[in-house]
Motif scaffolding. Structure first.
Motif, mmCIF file in Angstrom:
data_model
loop_
_atom_site.group_PDB
_atom_site.id
_atom_site.type_symbol
_atom_site.label_atom_id
_atom_site.label_comp_id
_atom_site.label_asym_id
_atom_site.label_seq_id
_atom_site.Cartn_x
_atom_site.Cartn_y
_atom_site.Cartn_z
ATOM 1 N N ALA A 44 0.833 -1.209 0.000
ATOM 2 C CA ALA A 44 0.000 0.000 0.000
ATOM 3 C C ALA A 44 0.865 1.256 0.000
ATOM 4 O O ALA A 44 0.585 2.224 -0.706
ATOM 5 C CB ALA A 44 -0.941 -0.003 1.210
ATOM 6 N N TRP A 45 1.955 1.249 0.796
ATOM 7 C CA TRP A 45 2.848 2.412 0.810
ATOM 8 C C TRP A 45 3.517 2.604 -0.537
ATOM 9 O O TRP A 45 3.814 3.727 -0.934
ATOM 10 C CB TRP A 45 3.922 2.244 1.893
ATOM 11 N N SER A 46 3.735 1.535 -1.291
ATOM 12 C CA SER A 46 4.413 1.603 -2.588
ATOM 13 C C SER A 46 3.594 2.306 -3.669
ATOM 14 O O SER A 46 4.118 2.619 -4.735
ATOM 15 C CB SER A 46 4.764 0.192 -3.074
ATOM 16 N N LEU A 47 2.320 2.555 -3.418
ATOM 17 C CA LEU A 47 1.481 3.244 -4.397
ATOM 18 C C LEU A 47 1.904 4.702 -4.522
ATOM 19 O O LEU A 47 2.399 5.303 -3.563
ATOM 20 C CB LEU A 47 0.000 3.154 -3.996
ATOM 21 N N LYS A 48 1.677 5.291 -5.690
ATOM 22 C CA LYS A 48 2.175 6.637 -5.964
ATOM 23 C C LYS A 48 1.648 7.690 -4.995
ATOM 24 O O LYS A 48 2.370 8.626 -4.642
ATOM 25 C CB LYS A 48 1.871 7.034 -7.416
ATOM 26 N N GLY A 55 3.146 12.547 -5.827
ATOM 27 C CA GLY A 55 1.951 11.733 -6.057
ATOM 28 C C GLY A 55 1.873 11.187 -7.474
ATOM 29 O O GLY A 55 0.822 10.727 -7.905
ATOM 30 N N GLN A 56 2.993 11.202 -8.202
ATOM 31 C CA GLN A 56 2.990 10.793 -9.614
ATOM 32 C C GLN A 56 3.639 9.441 -9.858
ATOM 33 O O GLN A 56 3.358 8.802 -10.858
ATOM 34 C CB GLN A 56 3.716 11.851 -10.454
ATOM 35 N N SER A 57 4.532 9.019 -8.972
ATOM 36 C CA SER A 57 5.310 7.808 -9.233
ATOM 37 C C SER A 57 5.159 6.794 -8.102
ATOM 38 O O SER A 57 5.275 7.144 -6.935
ATOM 39 C CB SER A 57 6.797 8.153 -9.382
ATOM 40 N N SER A 58 4.940 5.553 -8.494
ATOM 41 C CA SER A 58 4.915 4.464 -7.512
ATOM 42 C C SER A 58 6.355 4.150 -7.113
ATOM 43 O O SER A 58 7.307 4.657 -7.714
ATOM 44 C CB SER A 58 4.255 3.226 -8.121
ATOM 45 N N LEU A 59 6.520 3.297 -6.114
ATOM 46 C CA LEU A 59 7.864 2.898 -5.715
ATOM 47 C C LEU A 59 8.586 2.211 -6.865
ATOM 48 O O LEU A 59 9.780 2.419 -7.075
ATOM 49 C CB LEU A 59 7.808 1.972 -4.497
ATOM 50 N N ARG A 60 7.870 1.437 -7.664
ATOM 51 C CA ARG A 60 8.460 0.787 -8.829
ATOM 52 C C ARG A 60 8.981 1.833 -9.813
ATOM 53 O O ARG A 60 10.082 1.718 -10.345
ATOM 54 C CB ARG A 60 7.414 -0.105 -9.498
ATOM 55 N N LEU A 62 9.823 4.986 -9.102
ATOM 56 C CA LEU A 62 10.958 5.688 -8.496
ATOM 57 C C LEU A 62 12.226 4.836 -8.576
ATOM 58 O O LEU A 62 13.308 5.354 -8.856
ATOM 59 C CB LEU A 62 10.655 6.039 -7.043
ATOM 60 N N ALA A 63 12.081 3.532 -8.351
ATOM 61 C CA ALA A 63 13.242 2.633 -8.446
ATOM 62 C C ALA A 63 13.779 2.597 -9.874
ATOM 63 O O ALA A 63 14.998 2.613 -10.091
ATOM 64 C CB ALA A 63 12.865 1.236 -7.978
ATOM 65 N N ALA A 64 12.884 2.565 -10.853
ATOM 66 C CA ALA A 64 13.303 2.560 -12.261
ATOM 67 C C ALA A 64 13.996 3.871 -12.618
ATOM 68 O O ALA A 64 15.024 3.875 -13.310
ATOM 69 C CB ALA A 64 12.093 2.322 -13.164
ATOM 70 N N LEU A 65 13.454 4.988 -12.131
ATOM 71 C CA LEU A 65 14.066 6.291 -12.390
ATOM 72 C C LEU A 65 15.441 6.373 -11.736
ATOM 73 O O LEU A 65 16.398 6.858 -12.352
ATOM 74 C CB LEU A 65 13.159 7.416 -11.866
ATOM 75 N N ALA A 66 15.563 5.875 -10.509
ATOM 76 C CA ALA A 66 16.861 5.874 -9.825
ATOM 77 C C ALA A 66 17.889 5.049 -10.604
ATOM 78 O O ALA A 66 19.036 5.469 -10.773
ATOM 79 C CB ALA A 66 16.699 5.335 -8.404
ATOM 80 N N LYS A 91 7.674 9.839 2.788
ATOM 81 C CA LYS A 91 7.570 9.885 1.325
ATOM 82 C C LYS A 91 8.966 10.081 0.762
ATOM 83 O O LYS A 91 9.897 10.461 1.480
ATOM 84 C CB LYS A 91 6.640 11.010 0.882
ATOM 85 N N LEU A 92 9.116 9.823 -0.524
ATOM 86 C CA LEU A 92 10.406 9.944 -1.198
ATOM 87 C C LEU A 92 10.338 11.046 -2.237
ATOM 88 O O LEU A 92 9.306 11.247 -2.866
ATOM 89 C CB LEU A 92 10.778 8.619 -1.866
ATOM 90 N N GLN A 93 11.453 11.744 -2.406
ATOM 91 C CA GLN A 93 11.537 12.798 -3.415
ATOM 92 C C GLN A 93 12.817 12.624 -4.218
ATOM 93 O O GLN A 93 13.913 12.707 -3.680
ATOM 94 C CB GLN A 93 11.533 14.173 -2.746
ATOM 95 N N MET A 94 12.663 12.349 -5.506
ATOM 96 C CA MET A 94 13.831 12.285 -6.387
ATOM 97 C C MET A 94 14.317 13.709 -6.640
ATOM 98 O O MET A 94 13.519 14.601 -6.908
ATOM 99 C CB MET A 94 13.477 11.627 -7.719
ATOM 100 N N ILE A 95 15.611 13.897 -6.535
ATOM 101 C CA ILE A 95 16.218 15.207 -6.781
ATOM 102 C C ILE A 95 17.257 15.030 -7.876
ATOM 103 O O ILE A 95 18.096 14.125 -7.813
ATOM 104 C CB ILE A 95 16.872 15.770 -5.507
ATOM 105 N N ASP A 96 17.202 15.876 -8.874
ATOM 106 C CA ASP A 96 18.168 15.822 -9.963
ATOM 107 C C ASP A 96 19.562 16.071 -9.396
ATOM 108 O O ASP A 96 19.759 17.003 -8.608
ATOM 109 C CB ASP A 96 17.810 16.888 -11.010
ATOM 110 N N VAL A 97 20.535 15.264 -9.785
ATOM 111 C CA VAL A 97 21.895 15.427 -9.249
ATOM 112 C C VAL A 97 22.532 16.741 -9.672
ATOM 113 O O VAL A 97 23.560 17.134 -9.115
ATOM 114 C CB VAL A 97 22.818 14.235 -9.620
ATOM 115 N N ASP A 98 21.909 17.447 -10.612
ATOM 116 C CA ASP A 98 22.416 18.767 -10.978
ATOM 117 C C ASP A 98 22.293 19.756 -9.815
ATOM 118 O O ASP A 98 22.900 20.822 -9.846
ATOM 119 C CB ASP A 98 21.675 19.307 -12.206
#
Length: 198
Positions: A44-48, A55-60, A62-66, A91-98
């Motif tokens: 349930a937590w893995s849902l976007k 609120g746009q990306s599921s854990l799957r 985010l893992a693929a993006l990482a 919650k998780l937030q992807m941050i561009d390495v730039d």
């Protein structure tokens, strides 16, 4: 692009990461109800709407993006956001390495640490903090983390709030290197050869 998609399919898979809990009682028998409950809550937590701050990306996703960012940029950066309004609190937030300015270095910080390409390290080269700088090309801001007027408007984020992963190739390496870096010069020369041949 095809390579990245195949790698994503083989590493992350269609359904993403799953856990299989094996909690046991003192006598060695499995705690079936508890194991099932933990697995269901993780799913349930893995849902976007639960794991991603946007609120746009599921854990799957985010893992693929990482994984893609690690292959392309040589590293990825993710922030742990503790959100009391969220059902799960995290919650998780992807941050561009730039956001990690490669030109920001300080060999002697006031606290005794040193900064290499925006990564603050202690005496044992353990990451202590990450100094975020809004990239020149970006009009994106990080919510609830205004840049403070310190070190030319850089934001210091403690390392325990970040997940920074890369394939380490040297002992004192602080940042990642793209996996294709060794072929870039050759590819550039081949491009020039193709153009000259025309």
């Amino acid at each position: 692009i095809g390579y990245l998609r195949k790698r994503e399919a083989n590493v992350i898979g269609q359904h993403g990461l799953k856990i299989q809990v094996q909690a046991k009682n003192a006598d060695g028998t499995k705690k079936e109800a508890l194991n099932r409950k933990i697995e269901e809550e993780f799913k349930a937590w893995s849902l976007k709407e639960n794991c991603d701050v946007t609120g746009q990306s599921s854990l799957r996703d985010l893992a693929a993006l990482a994984l893609r960012r690690r292959d392309v940029d040589g590293e990825f950066l993710m922030r742990y956001v503790y959100d009391p309004s969220s059902e799960y609190g995290l919650k998780l937030q992807m941050i561009d390495v730039d956001w990690l300015d490669e030109d920001f270095n300080d060999p002697r910080c006031a606290n005794g640490n040193r900064i290499i390409m925006s990564v603050e390290l202690d005496n044992y080269d353990r990451p202590v903090a990450y100094w975020l700088t809004q990239p020149r090309w970006s009009n994106v801001t990080i919510p609830n983390t205004p840049l403070i007027p310190n070190y030319k408007d850089r934001l210091r984020v403690p390392a325990e709030m970040m997940c920074h992963r890369f394939l380490k190739q040297r002992v004192s390496q602080a940042r990642g290197i793209p996996t294709s870096h060794g072929a870039m010069t050759t590819m550039n020369q081949l491009d020039g050869f193709d153009e000259a041949e025309l």
